[in-house]
Design an enzyme around this catalytic site. Structure first.
Site, mmCIF file in Angstrom:
data_model
loop_
_atom_site.group_PDB
_atom_site.id
_atom_site.type_symbol
_atom_site.label_atom_id
_atom_site.label_comp_id
_atom_site.label_asym_id
_atom_site.label_seq_id
_atom_site.Cartn_x
_atom_site.Cartn_y
_atom_site.Cartn_z
ATOM 1 N N ARG A 317 0.839 -1.210 0.000
ATOM 2 C CA ARG A 317 0.000 0.000 0.000
ATOM 3 C C ARG A 317 0.873 1.260 0.000
ATOM 4 O O ARG A 317 0.487 2.287 -0.575
ATOM 5 C CB ARG A 317 -0.975 0.001 1.181
ATOM 6 C CG ARG A 317 -1.984 1.144 1.125
ATOM 7 C CD ARG A 317 -3.123 0.999 2.134
ATOM 8 N NE ARG A 317 -4.212 0.156 1.672
ATOM 9 C CZ ARG A 317 -5.296 0.602 1.023
ATOM 10 N NH1 ARG A 317 -5.451 1.886 0.778
ATOM 11 N NH2 ARG A 317 -6.230 -0.237 0.636
ATOM 12 N N GLU A 720 -9.501 6.118 7.157
ATOM 13 C CA GLU A 720 -8.063 6.359 7.076
ATOM 14 C C GLU A 720 -7.645 7.647 6.365
ATOM 15 O O GLU A 720 -6.698 8.306 6.798
ATOM 16 C CB GLU A 720 -7.384 5.169 6.366
ATOM 17 C CG GLU A 720 -7.384 3.900 7.167
ATOM 18 C CD GLU A 720 -7.098 2.687 6.290
ATOM 19 O OE1 GLU A 720 -7.950 2.343 5.444
ATOM 20 O OE2 GLU A 720 -6.012 2.106 6.429
#
Lengths: 771, 484
Positions: A317, A720
């Site tokens: 990621r 997030e």
């Protein structure tokens, strides 16, 4: 006058479903549950060495310590003595070798918490010390990795850099971060008949706890039930890290056949549970005279600790976000997952994304400094296009780019240009204090990048009195998931949200769930709950049309009632009639995110269903004599799609921002030379307090007309992405530090930007200029 | 001998016979009273999840203060009232105004820290706190929240403080008379298998106990000793609690000196000091948290002799003197002769600090600066205090003291020497800063490197110079740029 709208439907700013219980102290967390007859309390005995062979582990004194009921170590594990979300490489109890200070060696159960904790300190271990590896630098030098290196590339970055009119090299090290959930790790395991185990676990991932407990006990999933009503914060820290705690509680409970409560003391929690990965990011970039990036290469090296944990996906990621909002035509991203003799690093809000973004944002800032132009102009020059320049380094088309609306809007609302001039003027006139200003954007990919995890289930039941029981696979950690899902079901049935009860997440209600993680909780579970409600609703429509003899399209649910052709009746009455007509009033629901796929071999595909965007402008002031600093003003514009509950979403944005700000400023993890964590309590590890939050804190949600994808009620995930808005604080501090120096030099500054790091950066700059 | 701890829990009289001498209020609440609304977040007084309010008789009224229940021993509640989050709902079951405001502003997310915030805000409201940002920030400095980013909680505080105060469920007169009844008996003496908690009410009783138990641990606010128990699992044999000794809680002010009893909580000691030395105001705001200042005492901060205790650098500069006592014998020790080595003091066996005397000099120009990773509720990396008397252009008196630079809080003699008799100029200041190199050899630890400590200590001399010359030097007092 009667209300025409249900109470608590979607888009309404209702309070968190537990708000009243939170403020009155009536909300029950795992450790608040009534004590069960015979319950004992546990503690974990930890390794004192960072890397050593266990020659002998003498637990005699532990056994003899007052109140002790059971003591277990590696050889007492009836099943498999290891766990791990991907690779089973994390031992529950170290068997032959310890690999970090704090690693679990054994566990003890006693009549009181105090007795257990005292006993846990009485072990005598004999070690044969082995050479440890502590830092990313050491690990890179020795090729010490938990997983093989991985590369993502497009075009020819080395050639583009070599041929570019300008090029730069740089390095930034990003610090780790402790989750500091206010409720520490805790689990209660209760033995039942057939050797079954019921586990109350403060976990984001009940299904993983269920599987792991089954494995360590040598049982099967059907024998284990895991339940969690709420967590006192998690932030990724209870995605994997809750599992060993539950396993130890279950092992002890199985061993002594009594209920066992294992709640970690804060210091133990900080020593023996994983944290955000620290990164070393090296870059090389080629760019033209306007700041357009022509080629860039990143080497991302992450400190992963002793095991794989989720490090594969986390560093992936980071790679997926090394572009952030910028089109990179020629790009190579190499990544390394370093094995170190420190606690295994794990999931933390952003999951590698924040580190990846800091890399590219540092590149942008360095380009701007070298060309002497405003970093915002370099950013704008490199933004993804709408119809062209819209393919990511991993080959995914960016189809929902809102940057071209969002950035100018924020630039205006924050008065960015005028304040830039004001800051320059201030800095010209002041030598003691320097101000800094920065606008940074965020583009964050939404979906688990491991595609199969993007599924969810729900269970909805209507009782005869018309009230609704709602259960789903997501867990409540404070993010407001239960509130939003209840709003979704309320909207579907057109009943007040007060008619719905969301109950504890439990593996015996909804099975095979994914972790509540990757910001996906509402997207996945909301759709699943909606599907369950739609199934029941369709049955009710069928029944009503049949019963009242009207066409189906004349059965309408609205404001706690159902209109049936010319007449109508309360929802509750229809439910009663349906029950008597033997209509099933309960249904499961299921959802799997469509369209996504990813081929890791070629590092290409469509790993994300969509992107969430946002941007922030931060202004800071720095004391050039001490390095202390203060955030003066923050303006945020964030894309939450069409929000299901704007009050909750704004809470996520503000909370995420402040958590990110802590990561980048005051939260510093310090280890000594022997691998012992020195910052293992709030006395030494400093998360932000109320006084760190700017008094001028303006947060708006961007009105885009909603998510382009068919996400629940066209909302967007919001857990997030806001954390990375705090990058603006770091770059504003960097901007202020740079302002101490009248000549242009490339500034190298790592995170967190503590007062010390700021002052030493200022000193270093002054020395460089003097040379 | 009285071995029963008696206190009001809300409005209910609780009598606990011979409790464990070091059981904490939090342990009692969660495991015995089963009031689980009060949470354990850290068990060291740093997160505030365990915040409760203690009511104490002061003259004609009951004074309410927020404390960290995790590090306060249950037996110290003797004769007091304990209020927890469960006591706040109104008699009709509706939420208290503080709770209601938190719901309205979406001030809770995970909710775990929330009861602590509610209690801090309740105490602020009960003490008629002003609805200003700085008052609210100070009241909340000891409460950590990891979810909300605080903005909504500050909004709740602002909202509720701006509203007229609602009536409390407990009747103040009834509480006052109940507490008065509780304080009429002899000293508390708990003995559980040879482990004791003794709470003398005057110096004479203290001396008697000390003669019997010369190795007893003396406890005032327990903000440090509490951690010996909760974190290091020390078994303390005999604890003598000093908080009830009237003579140690006096504050006397004359024309030329301020005398503060050793057991005056910092919350009461600080305003007295700030009245005489207003420059200490912003500094003391950063001293621990409201909860810790409500428990911790000035004498405790000194006797603990930590190199990073914040009260000592300014007191060293102010030339404070300690009066110490053993039985009926007293003697005075200048503070700069009190610290012998790391956590070692000049106190003899059975000797206690009775008072701290601070000379009041109006000609001293004072500056005190705390450097820490976080502004609020943090331990100093370096704390620097400076005092000069300048006549004409000449520095005729100079005292400089630092915390965090050596094994004890200490004066900087070389630096002082470099200032003394010199003109008040930047050049003098630079030389004084250079001289610090000879005064201290700081260490590196988790709060900062030796390099940073050295550098920032030097720079603080310059900061002091700038402040005395009229410049605003507090970075936390600065405001943002506007576009005009």
């Amino acid at each position: 006058m009667t209300e025409t709208r249900i109470k608590g439907g979607v888009r309404q700013r209702i309070p968190h479903e537990s708000a009243t219980k939170h403020v009155s102290g009536e909300a029950l967390y795992t450790d608040d549950l009534p004590v069960i007859e015979g319950q004992v309390f546990a503690a974990i005995g930890m390794s004192e060495k960072p890397h050593a062979r266990i020659v002998e582990l003498d637990l005699c004194e532990v056994h003899e310590s007052p109140g002790v009921v059971a003591v277990i170590s590696a050889h007492d594990v009836p099943g498999y003595n290891a766990m791990g979300p991907v690779v089973r490489d994390d031992e529950i109890f170290a068997s032959e070798r310890v690999q970090y200070v704090g690693q679990s060696l054994f566990a003890v159960a006693a009549d009181t918490v105090e007795h257990a904790r005292v006993a846990a300190r009485k072990a005598r271990a004999v070690y044969e010390e082995l050479e440890p590896v502590f830092t990313v630098d050491d690990a890179m030098e020795r090729g010490s990795f938990v997983l093989p290196p991985h590369t993502m590339k497009r075009g020819d970055a080395p050639a583009a850099i070599a041929n570019a009119p300008n090029c730069l090299k740089g390095r930034i090290r990003t610090g780790g971060q402790d989750h500091f959930y206010l409720e520490g790790q805790v689990a209660i395991a209760v033995p039942g008949e057939d050797g079954d185990m019921w586990v109350h676990s403060s976990t984001q991932h009940p299904s993983e706890v269920q599987e792991a407990v089954a494995e360590v006990l040598g049982k099967t999933a059907k024998d284990i039930t895991v339940e969690v009503r709420r967590m006192g914060g998690a932030f990724g820290g209870k995605e994997v890290q809750a599992t060993p705690i539950a396993c130890v509680a279950a092992l002890l409970a199985d061993n002594c056949q009594r209920p066992v409560n294992l709640r970690l003391d804060r210091d133990d929690d900080m020593v023996l549970t994983g944290k955000r990965h620290a990164f070393r990011i090296d870059y090389e970039v080629g760019f033209d005279d306007d700041g357009l990036i022509l080629g860039v290469q990143f080497d991302l090296a992450a400190r992963c600790g002793i095991s794989a944990d989720l490090s594969g996906a986390i560093v992936d990621r980071a790679m997926f976000h090394s572009d952030n909002c910028y089109y990179l035509e020629n790009v190579t991203i190499n990544s390394y997952r370093c094995k170190t003799n420190t606690v295994s690093d794990t999931a933390f809000r952003g999951f590698g994304g924040p580190q990846g973004m800091l890399g590219i944002e540092t590149v942008i800032e360095d380009i701007a400094a070298s060309l002497g132009i405003d970093p915002l102009d370099v950013r704008s020059k490199n933004f993804y296009g709408t119809d062209e320049k819209n393919i990511t380094p991993y080959g995914m088309e960016v189809t929902d780019n809102v940057l071209h609306d969002l950035i100018p809007a924020l630039e205006r609302s924050s008065d960015y240009r005028a304040r830039r001039r004001a800051v320059e003027k201030f800095n010209y006139e002041n030598d003691l204090f320097k101000k800094g200003l920065s606008l940074t954007p965020v583009k964050f990919g939404i979906s688990f990048t491991v595609s199969h995890l993007n599924q969810a289930g729900a269970l909805v039941s209507i009782y005869k009195d018309g009230t609704v029981h709602l259960n789903h696979g997501g867990t409540e950690m404070g993010q407001g998931l239960f509130t939003k899902i209840a709003q979704i079901v309320a909207e579907e049935f057109q009943i007040d949200v007060g008619e719905i009860k969301v109950t504890a997440t439990a593996t015996d209600k909804v099975p095979n769930t994914s972790a509540t993680a990757a910001s996906s909780g509402t997207d996945l579970n909301g759709k699943a709950a909606e599907a369950a409600a739609k199934t029941i609703k369709a049955r009710l429509v069928d029944f009503a049309a049949d019963h009242f003899g009207v066409p189906q399209d004349e059965v309408l649910f609205e404001n706690n009632s159902v209109s049936v052709g010319p007449t109508g009746l309360p929802f509750k009455e229809l439910v009663g009639l349906a029950y008597h007509a033997r209509v099933p009033l309960s249904s499961t629901g299921f959802y799997a995110t469509p369209q996504i796929y990813y081929d890791r071999e070629t590092a290409s595909g469509k790993p994300f269903y969509y992107f969430a965007y946002g941007a922030a402008v931060s202004e800071v002031i720095v004391d050039t004599l001490t390095g202390e600093n203060k955030v003066l003003r923050v303006d945020v514009l964030h894309d939450a799609g069409k929000s299901i509950n704007p009050a909750i979403d704004i809470g996520q944005v503000k909370g995420g921002f402040v958590q990110g700000m802590g990561w980048l400023t005051t939260e510093e993890l310090v280890w000594d030379n022997g691998g012992r964590l020195l910052t293992h309590a709030p006395s030494t590890y400093k998360i932000p307090t109320a006084a760190d939050v700017p008094a001028d804190f303006n947060v708006e949600l961007l009105d885009t007309g909603g998510n382009k994808q068919d996400v629940i009620y066209r909302s967007k995930a919001v857990g997030e992405p806001p954390l990375m808005l705090a990058n603006s604080v770091f770059f504003a501090i960097r901007d202020a530090v740079a302002a101490t120096c009248k000549t242009r030099v490339q500034l190298s500054m790592d995170t967190p930007a503590t007062a010390e790091r700021v002052l030493l950066s200022i000193e270093k700059l002054a020395k460089e200029v003097a040379l | 001998m009285r071995n029963r701890v008696r206190f009001l829990l809300g409005s209910e009289l609780i009598v606990v016979t011979n409790p464990d001498p070091t059981v904490t209020v939090l342990q009692y609440l969660r495991t015995v009273a089963r009031r689980t609304g009060t949470k354990e977040g850290c068990a060291e007084g740093d997160c505030g999840a365990c915040t409760v309010v203690v009511g104490e008789l002061t003259g004609d009224s009951v004074r309410y203060r927020a404390i960290n229940s995790c590090i306060v021993f249950l037996a110290t509640l003797d004769g007091k009232q304990l209020l927890t989050v469960e006591d706040l709902r109104c008699t009709d079951g509706s939420l208290h105004a503080v709770q209601q405001a938190m719901v309205e502003t979406h001030g809770s997310q995970c909710g775990f820290c929330t009861p602590g915030f509610v209690m801090s805000l309740w105490a602020l409201s009960a003490n008629n706190g002003e609805a200003t940002r700085s008052v609210i920030e100070e009241a909340l400095a000891g409460n950590l929240c990891r979810c909300t980013g605080y903005d909504s909680i500050i909004e709740a505080a602002t909202t509720v403080l701006a509203r007229p105060r609602t009536e409390e469920t407990h009747n103040p007169q009834a509480v006052h008379s109940a507490l008065t009844d509780l304080t009429k008996d002899g000293p508390l003496e708990i003995d559980v298998d040879g482990r004791r908690f003794l709470a003398p009410r005057d110096l004479k009783e203290l001396h008697g106990f000390q003669e019997l138990y010369p190795n007893a641990v003396l406890v005032a606010g327990a903000t440090d000793v509490g951690l010996w128990v909760t974190k290091q699992h020390h078994v303390l044999e005999t604890v003598i609690y000093l908080g009830n000794i009237a003579e140690l809680r006096v504050i006397e002010s004359s024309n030329d000196a301020l005398t503060i009893g050793a057991c005056v909580p910092l919350t009461d000691a600080v305003p007295e000091l700030v009245v005489h030395f207003p420059q200490l105001g912003p500094f003391f705001q950063r001293f621990a948290s409201t909860q810790i200042r409500n428990s911790g005492t000035l004498g405790g901060n000194i006797a603990n002799a930590s190199p990073i205790g914040d009260s000592m650098p300014p007191l060293l500069v102010l030339n404070a003197t300690l009066t110490v006592r053993r039985g009926s014998v007293t003697r005075d020790i200048p503070l700069d002769e009190f610290f012998l080595d790391y956590q070692k003091t000049a106190l003899g066996e059975k000797e206690i600090i009775e008072t701290i005397k601070v000379p009041i000099r109006r000609d001293v120009r004072l500056g005190v600066y705390k450097i820490s990773k976080r502004k609020e509720q943090d331990i100093s990396t370096v704390c620097g205090a400076f005092g000069v008397v300048v006549e004409g252009d000449e520095i005729v008196k100079a005292r400089v003291a630092f915390g965090g630079m050596s094994a004890t809080p200490a004066r900087a003699p070389k630096c002082e020497l470099a200032l003394l008799g010199q003109p008040w100029t930047m050049d003098t200041v630079r030389k004084a800063a250079d001289a610090l190199e000879q005064d201290f050899t700081p260490i590196s630890d988790m709060r900062g490197s030796a390099e940073y400590r050295r550098l920032v200590a030097r720079n603080l001399v310059e900061k002091f110079y700038r402040e005395i010359n009229g410049q605003s030097v507090d970075v936390f007092a600065q405001v943002g740029s506007s576009d005009d």
